[in-house]
Design an enzyme around this catalytic site. Sequence first.
Site, PDB file in Angstrom:
ATOM      1  N   LYS A 159      54.783 -35.422 -12.219  1.00  0.00           N
ATOM      2  CA  LYS A 159      54.804 -33.962 -12.046  1.00  0.00           C
ATOM      3  C   LYS A 159      55.603 -33.709 -10.774  1.00  0.00           C
ATOM      4  O   LYS A 159      55.075 -33.734  -9.672  1.00  0.00           O
ATOM      5  CB  LYS A 159      53.366 -33.450 -11.886  1.00  0.00           C
ATOM      6  CG  LYS A 159      53.137 -31.987 -12.245  1.00  0.00           C
ATOM      7  CD  LYS A 159      54.077 -30.992 -11.585  1.00  0.00           C
ATOM      8  CE  LYS A 159      53.574 -30.459 -10.279  1.00  0.00           C
ATOM      9  NZ  LYS A 159      54.603 -29.585  -9.622  1.00  0.00           N
ATOM     10  N   GLY A 210      52.700 -34.418  -0.285  1.00  0.00           N
ATOM     11  CA  GLY A 210      52.925 -32.988  -0.093  1.00  0.00           C
ATOM     12  C   GLY A 210      52.166 -32.523   1.133  1.00  0.00           C
ATOM     13  O   GLY A 210      51.860 -33.317   2.029  1.00  0.00           O
ATOM     14  N   SER A 211      51.822 -31.260   1.155  1.00  0.00           N
ATOM     15  CA  SER A 211      51.206 -30.708   2.361  1.00  0.00           C
ATOM     16  C   SER A 211      49.736 -31.117   2.493  1.00  0.00           C
ATOM     17  O   SER A 211      49.078 -31.431   1.495  1.00  0.00           O
ATOM     18  CB  SER A 211      51.325 -29.189   2.335  1.00  0.00           C
ATOM     19  OG  SER A 211      50.579 -28.696   1.247  1.00  0.00           O
ATOM     20  N   GLY A 228      46.761 -31.514  -0.328  1.00  0.00           N
ATOM     21  CA  GLY A 228      46.103 -32.828  -0.387  1.00  0.00           C
ATOM     22  C   GLY A 228      44.587 -32.710  -0.266  1.00  0.00           C
ATOM     23  O   GLY A 228      43.844 -33.452  -0.907  1.00  0.00           O
ATOM     24  N   GLU A 230      49.775 -38.751   0.871  1.00  0.00           N
ATOM     25  CA  GLU A 230      50.768 -38.784   1.957  1.00  0.00           C
ATOM     26  C   GLU A 230      51.069 -37.337   2.294  1.00  0.00           C
ATOM     27  O   GLU A 230      51.616 -36.613   1.470  1.00  0.00           O
ATOM     28  CB  GLU A 230      52.051 -39.492   1.512  1.00  0.00           C
ATOM     29  CG  GLU A 230      51.885 -40.960   1.210  1.00  0.00           C
ATOM     30  CD  GLU A 230      51.556 -41.796   2.420  1.00  0.00           C
ATOM     31  OE1 GLU A 230      51.732 -41.313   3.562  1.00  0.00           O
ATOM     32  OE2 GLU A 230      51.087 -42.924   2.231  1.00  0.00           O
ATOM     33  N   CYS A 253      58.919 -35.143   6.266  1.00  0.00           N
ATOM     34  CA  CYS A 253      57.563 -35.354   6.799  1.00  0.00           C
ATOM     35  C   CYS A 253      57.641 -36.087   8.119  1.00  0.00           C
ATOM     36  O   CYS A 253      56.761 -35.970   8.957  1.00  0.00           O
ATOM     37  CB  CYS A 253      56.734 -36.130   5.795  1.00  0.00           C
ATOM     38  SG  CYS A 253      57.582 -37.586   5.192  1.00  0.00           S
ATOM     39  N   GLU A 311      52.570 -27.916  11.622  1.00  0.00           N
ATOM     40  CA  GLU A 311      53.792 -28.343  10.934  1.00  0.00           C
ATOM     41  C   GLU A 311      54.597 -27.110  10.521  1.00  0.00           C
ATOM     42  O   GLU A 311      54.073 -26.227   9.837  1.00  0.00           O
ATOM     43  CB  GLU A 311      53.440 -29.177   9.700  1.00  0.00           C
ATOM     44  CG  GLU A 311      54.684 -29.775   9.044  1.00  0.00           C
ATOM     45  CD  GLU A 311      54.385 -30.593   7.795  1.00  0.00           C
ATOM     46  OE1 GLU A 311      53.630 -30.106   6.930  1.00  0.00           O
ATOM     47  OE2 GLU A 311      54.926 -31.704   7.673  1.00  0.00           O
TER      48      GLU A 311
HETATM   49  P1  NAD Z   1      53.335 -28.949  -1.546  1.00  0.00           P
HETATM   50  O1  NAD Z   1      51.997 -29.460  -1.094  1.00  0.00           O
HETATM   51  O2  NAD Z   1      53.539 -27.488  -1.629  1.00  0.00           O
HETATM   52  O3  NAD Z   1      53.664 -29.499  -3.009  1.00  0.00           O
HETATM   53  C1  NAD Z   1      53.690 -30.876  -3.308  1.00  0.00           C
HETATM   54  C2  NAD Z   1      53.413 -31.069  -4.789  1.00  0.00           C
HETATM   55  O4  NAD Z   1      52.066 -30.694  -5.058  1.00  0.00           O
HETATM   56  C3  NAD Z   1      54.287 -30.204  -5.711  1.00  0.00           C
HETATM   57  O5  NAD Z   1      54.657 -30.956  -6.842  1.00  0.00           O
HETATM   58  C4  NAD Z   1      53.346 -29.070  -6.104  1.00  0.00           C
HETATM   59  O6  NAD Z   1      53.663 -28.495  -7.331  1.00  0.00           O
HETATM   60  C5  NAD Z   1      52.014 -29.806  -6.170  1.00  0.00           C
HETATM   61  N1  NAD Z   1      50.811 -28.963  -6.032  1.00  0.00           N
HETATM   62  C6  NAD Z   1      50.682 -27.800  -5.368  1.00  0.00           C
HETATM   63  N2  NAD Z   1      49.413 -27.328  -5.494  1.00  0.00           N
HETATM   64  C7  NAD Z   1      48.730 -28.227  -6.229  1.00  0.00           C
HETATM   65  C8  NAD Z   1      47.386 -28.325  -6.691  1.00  0.00           C
HETATM   66  N3  NAD Z   1      46.481 -27.386  -6.410  1.00  0.00           N
HETATM   67  N4  NAD Z   1      47.027 -29.403  -7.420  1.00  0.00           N
HETATM   68  C9  NAD Z   1      47.917 -30.366  -7.705  1.00  0.00           C
HETATM   69  N5  NAD Z   1      49.209 -30.335  -7.308  1.00  0.00           N
HETATM   70  C10 NAD Z   1      49.611 -29.282  -6.575  1.00  0.00           C
HETATM   71  O7  NAD Z   1      54.427 -29.654  -0.606  1.00  0.00           O
HETATM   72  P2  NAD Z   1      56.014 -29.385  -0.529  1.00  0.00           P
HETATM   73  O8  NAD Z   1      56.258 -28.053   0.089  1.00  0.00           O
HETATM   74  O9  NAD Z   1      56.682 -29.720  -1.822  1.00  0.00           O
HETATM   75  O10 NAD Z   1      56.446 -30.531   0.511  1.00  0.00           O
HETATM   76  C11 NAD Z   1      56.329 -30.377   1.878  1.00  0.00           C
HETATM   77  C12 NAD Z   1      55.118 -31.094   2.429  1.00  0.00           C
HETATM   78  O11 NAD Z   1      55.100 -32.458   2.003  1.00  0.00           O
HETATM   79  C13 NAD Z   1      55.096 -31.159   3.944  1.00  0.00           C
HETATM   80  O12 NAD Z   1      53.791 -30.896   4.414  1.00  0.00           O
HETATM   81  C14 NAD Z   1      55.501 -32.595   4.239  1.00  0.00           C
HETATM   82  O13 NAD Z   1      55.081 -33.096   5.486  1.00  0.00           O
HETATM   83  C15 NAD Z   1      54.874 -33.328   3.111  1.00  0.00           C
HETATM   84  N6  NAD Z   1      55.513 -34.614   2.893  1.00  0.00           N
HETATM   85  C16 NAD Z   1      54.831 -35.735   3.263  1.00  0.00           C
HETATM   86  C17 NAD Z   1      55.406 -36.993   3.102  1.00  0.00           C
HETATM   87  C18 NAD Z   1      54.658 -38.242   3.496  1.00  0.00           C
HETATM   88  O14 NAD Z   1      55.011 -39.298   3.000  1.00  0.00           O
HETATM   89  N7  NAD Z   1      53.665 -38.161   4.358  1.00  0.00           N
HETATM   90  C19 NAD Z   1      56.694 -37.096   2.558  1.00  0.00           C
HETATM   91  C20 NAD Z   1      57.367 -35.916   2.189  1.00  0.00           C
HETATM   92  C21 NAD Z   1      56.766 -34.683   2.351  1.00  0.00           C
END
Ligand code: NAD
Length: 496
Positions: free
Chosen positions: A175, A228-229, A233, A250, A284, A384
Amino acid sequence: MAKNFRNFIGGEWVAPTTGGYFENRNPADTADLIGRFPDSGAQDVARAVRSARRGFDLWRRTPAPARGDVLRRVGDLLVERKEAIADAMTREMGKVLAETRGDVQEGIDTAYFAATEGRRLYGRVVPSELRSKWAMTYRRPIGVAGLITPFNFPMAIPTWKTFPALLCGNAVILKPSEDVPHTAHLLVEILLEAGLPPEVIQLVHGRGETVGKALVEHPEVPVISFTGSTDTGAIIGETCGRMHKRLSLEMGGKNAQIVMDDADLDLALEGVLWGAFGTTGQRCTATSRLILHRKIHDRFLRRLTGAVESLRLGDGRADTTDVGPLIHEAARDKVERYVEIGEAQGAELVTGGRAPRGRLAAGWFYQPTIFSGVKAGSRLEQEEIFGPVLSVVRVNSFDDAVRVNNGVRYGLSSSIYTRSADVAFRALERLDNGITYVNAPTIGAEAHLPFGGVKATGNGHREGGWEVYDFYSETKACYVDYSGKLQRAQIDTYEL
Ligand code: NAD
């Protein structure tokens, strides 16, 4: 006329059952429509899980070296298409071509690493405490893995998850972020071309709150890997905890580069420019805080300001561009909000601080921005931002620098510039991060080393390296007793 893309479910490219689509536009020029992608629903996820279960039954019985062969061919195809994918990726998410090429290369490295792991995937044979008895472990696949990925590394992060999951014998439902669906589509095409049995991979596009949520909540998806964020998470973590799922998280970062008074300042300057403004600060591991020793503070800040003012904003596909756009309007609004917060909290805006006008008004651009005099503990320093905003904190000593670095809720990456071996090793020991660089910026992870963070950045698992194979496999302990009698561990052990 922009194309309607499809999901890959049940071994074929299919339209979503919802009939809905969302648009994918170039963030450097929002008039450029890349395509429409499925706005799928829970029913599409349910179909994908049923198919992936069938894929799993087949794939789990395929020998790991043969699974590795598929991934080697995936690596070869990525090499062949590197340039075309990099171009599509820049069009889709904005970062400059040098970086999207690097993003594909990370996928290539991960594929070749996985390919060779197929001939290892070691278990252990250890001596039993009893006679005529063998004790050993081996790795079993787990089942269907639900992989949820962010926008900022559209190829690398899906490959970090997909390749080890597949190599271990799991089936995958991917996804991808709704901001970068096209790159995921290109990746799945390659997996199929390389010979992956079709039901082993499913691609379901759509929103996190619908498709992501349905995947996380599905009882037949025992493994979830999310990048993701931290806020998202936390939601996923609650569900997975309740449902006893294996979960890798992550999440966010608030990474710092420390520059000590004995540092090579030219090197430190190059490092912070790359760390803070590469990917427009949307990594990130981006350098969001610059911790300067007071003895070099003014000198370094002056030089840095000049260098930042000469960075060229523009379309990532143009040779002349150093910094591309932000991913979308909401991301730029967030940066604008933090600039207001910084000013309201008394930090000094040194350069940047607004969206450019003129031809760049067609995209989500924002000027590279520096704040100085940022106080440890202020919102600018703690939260962040995920954009091109660098907060400079002045410190009096190494101990101060460590305190500031460690004083945030996140713990992904850190960096220190110093010529002292002593200070470098003390930093490796004391900085609370999953990754620390010495005389290199906060970004630059390599595929064969573990990647991940401590505190609110992660939940203890790692991507990359060998460690990720632990996450995607179940270790089984096996005992074979050929003594012909009942032998009781711990009881008969010492009766010789
Ligand atoms: P996001 O959390 O908005 O989305 C990430 C993914 O989660 C997307 O595919 C989104 O559709 C999905 N998602 C959103 N809500 C959800 C839910 N309720 N249930 C399941 N899935 C859901 O993050 P983003 O804006 O795409 O990316 C930026 C963030 O990712 C930043 O906080 C960044 O630090 C983090 N990030 C972390 C790493 C790492 O390895 N630590 C690497 C890259 C990005």
